[in-house]
Design an enzyme around this catalytic site. Sequence first.
Site, PDB file in Angstrom:
ATOM      1  N   ASP A   1       0.823  -1.210   0.000  1.00  0.00           N
ATOM      2  CA  ASP A   1       0.000   0.000   0.000  1.00  0.00           C
ATOM      3  C   ASP A   1       0.856   1.258   0.000  1.00  0.00           C
ATOM      4  O   ASP A   1       0.475   2.281  -0.565  1.00  0.00           O
ATOM      5  CB  ASP A   1      -0.927   0.002   1.217  1.00  0.00           C
TER       6      ASP A   1
ATOM      7  N   GLU B   1      -4.150  10.449   5.188  1.00  0.00           N
ATOM      8  CA  GLU B   1      -4.386  11.340   6.316  1.00  0.00           C
ATOM      9  C   GLU B   1      -3.394  12.489   6.376  1.00  0.00           C
ATOM     10  O   GLU B   1      -2.289  12.416   5.832  1.00  0.00           O
ATOM     11  CB  GLU B   1      -4.336  10.572   7.648  1.00  0.00           C
TER      12      GLU B   1
ATOM     13  N   HIS C   1       5.373  15.420  22.904  1.00  0.00           N
ATOM     14  CA  HIS C   1       5.234  16.804  23.352  1.00  0.00           C
ATOM     15  C   HIS C   1       3.796  17.247  23.110  1.00  0.00           C
ATOM     16  O   HIS C   1       3.266  17.097  22.014  1.00  0.00           O
ATOM     17  CB  HIS C   1       6.200  17.719  22.597  1.00  0.00           C
TER      18      HIS C   1
ATOM     19  N   ARG D   1      -5.801  19.663  24.172  1.00  0.00           N
ATOM     20  CA  ARG D   1      -4.403  19.459  24.553  1.00  0.00           C
ATOM     21  C   ARG D   1      -4.103  17.992  24.259  1.00  0.00           C
ATOM     22  O   ARG D   1      -4.676  17.103  24.875  1.00  0.00           O
ATOM     23  CB  ARG D   1      -4.181  19.772  26.036  1.00  0.00           C
TER      24      ARG D   1
ATOM     25  N   ASP E   1      -1.133  15.128  21.921  1.00  0.00           N
ATOM     26  CA  ASP E   1       0.127  14.978  21.186  1.00  0.00           C
ATOM     27  C   ASP E   1      -0.036  15.305  19.705  1.00  0.00           C
ATOM     28  O   ASP E   1       0.957  15.449  18.992  1.00  0.00           O
ATOM     29  CB  ASP E   1       0.648  13.543  21.311  1.00  0.00           C
TER      30      ASP E   1
ATOM     31  N   GLY F   1      -5.919   2.828   8.440  1.00  0.00           N
ATOM     32  CA  GLY F   1      -4.492   2.946   8.666  1.00  0.00           C
ATOM     33  C   GLY F   1      -4.161   3.540  10.022  1.00  0.00           C
ATOM     34  O   GLY F   1      -4.574   3.040  11.074  1.00  0.00           O
TER      35      GLY F   1
ATOM     36  N   SER G   1      -5.195   6.193  11.487  1.00  0.00           N
ATOM     37  CA  SER G   1      -6.390   6.605  12.223  1.00  0.00           C
ATOM     38  C   SER G   1      -6.979   5.453  13.030  1.00  0.00           C
ATOM     39  O   SER G   1      -7.370   5.617  14.191  1.00  0.00           O
ATOM     40  CB  SER G   1      -7.434   7.152  11.237  1.00  0.00           C
TER      41      SER G   1
ATOM     42  N   SER H   1      -5.399   2.820  14.155  1.00  0.00           N
ATOM     43  CA  SER H   1      -4.481   2.508  15.251  1.00  0.00           C
ATOM     44  C   SER H   1      -4.657   3.459  16.429  1.00  0.00           C
ATOM     45  O   SER H   1      -4.392   3.096  17.576  1.00  0.00           O
ATOM     46  CB  SER H   1      -3.033   2.575  14.760  1.00  0.00           C
TER      47      SER H   1
ATOM     48  N   GLN I   1       4.699  11.031   4.193  1.00  0.00           N
ATOM     49  CA  GLN I   1       5.666  11.180   3.104  1.00  0.00           C
ATOM     50  C   GLN I   1       6.117  12.619   2.913  1.00  0.00           C
ATOM     51  O   GLN I   1       7.275  12.863   2.583  1.00  0.00           O
ATOM     52  CB  GLN I   1       5.071  10.629   1.801  1.00  0.00           C
TER      53      GLN I   1
END
Length: 292
Positions: free
Chosen positions: A73, A148, A158, A175, A177, A189, A191, A193, A247
């Site tokens: 993919d 995405e 952070h 608030r 990551d 994909g 999202s 996970s 990418q």
Amino acid sequence: MKQHFTCIGIVGRPRHDSALITHKTLYEWLIKNGYKVFIEHTVARELKLNNPNTATLIEIGEFCDLAVVIGGDGNLLCAARVLSFYNIKIIGINRGNLGFLADLNPDTGLKKLSEVLSGNYSLENRFLLDAQVCQKKIISRSSIAINEVVLHTKNLAHMIEFEVYIDNKFSFSQRADGLIVSTPTGSTGYSLSAGGPIIAASLDAIVLVPMFPHTLSARPLVIHSDSIICLKFSNIQTNLKISCDSQIILTIKKGECVFIRRSCYYLNLIHPKSYNYFKTLTSKLSWSKKFF
């Protein structure tokens, strides 16, 4: 065999002998069946073919009416980021791991491809996302995403403070990551996970999934794909970035905001008529088998 496609491009990044064999077998089979074939430069060098028609991805997009991508993919996504700007259909032969997009099995690939080339196929128009980093409504940097757009920091773990506006209306502050903004194509994909829902590929929807939110009430949000998303940040935020399909990475500077919207371009993905989206989900995600 009636030719519904006349000019075919072969795209891929062969990393092992079995993938090389698939590329060479496909090339020889297409030539034998009378098709005009362009093969990507890098692939042609690996295969050491005798005077093939070679082309760049852009040239394949311009001159071919079908591109066959051999790989996983990730390979298909990489190729589609270029080919989606052209009127070309794409099909994938899976030489990777999952194969949600590149769904043809190498062992039966030529048989299924023969059906497709005779016109026995289904077409999916998968929409893309436009991501724009803007300073006072002037676009500074932009890219597209098939799966995405991910907001994140340069450094791992952070926290980011940001506000989300949908169609110029305040939606929520967070608030976290980061934030994943996914198409239906990308919903299986990164999202997924992160706890996002699976969205059927045909739906006109976008999903927003917070990454490690600093609250118990944060949940994924599904909105219409015609909506325009704006992400705003406080002036103290630094080292912010957005990643498109893992990418392309765009830096967000102080005072800039991010707009994400549905692109006018599509990934024209085709499958054999026997393709079943939900059967693919069951197989790839190891869902339970039928009871009866």
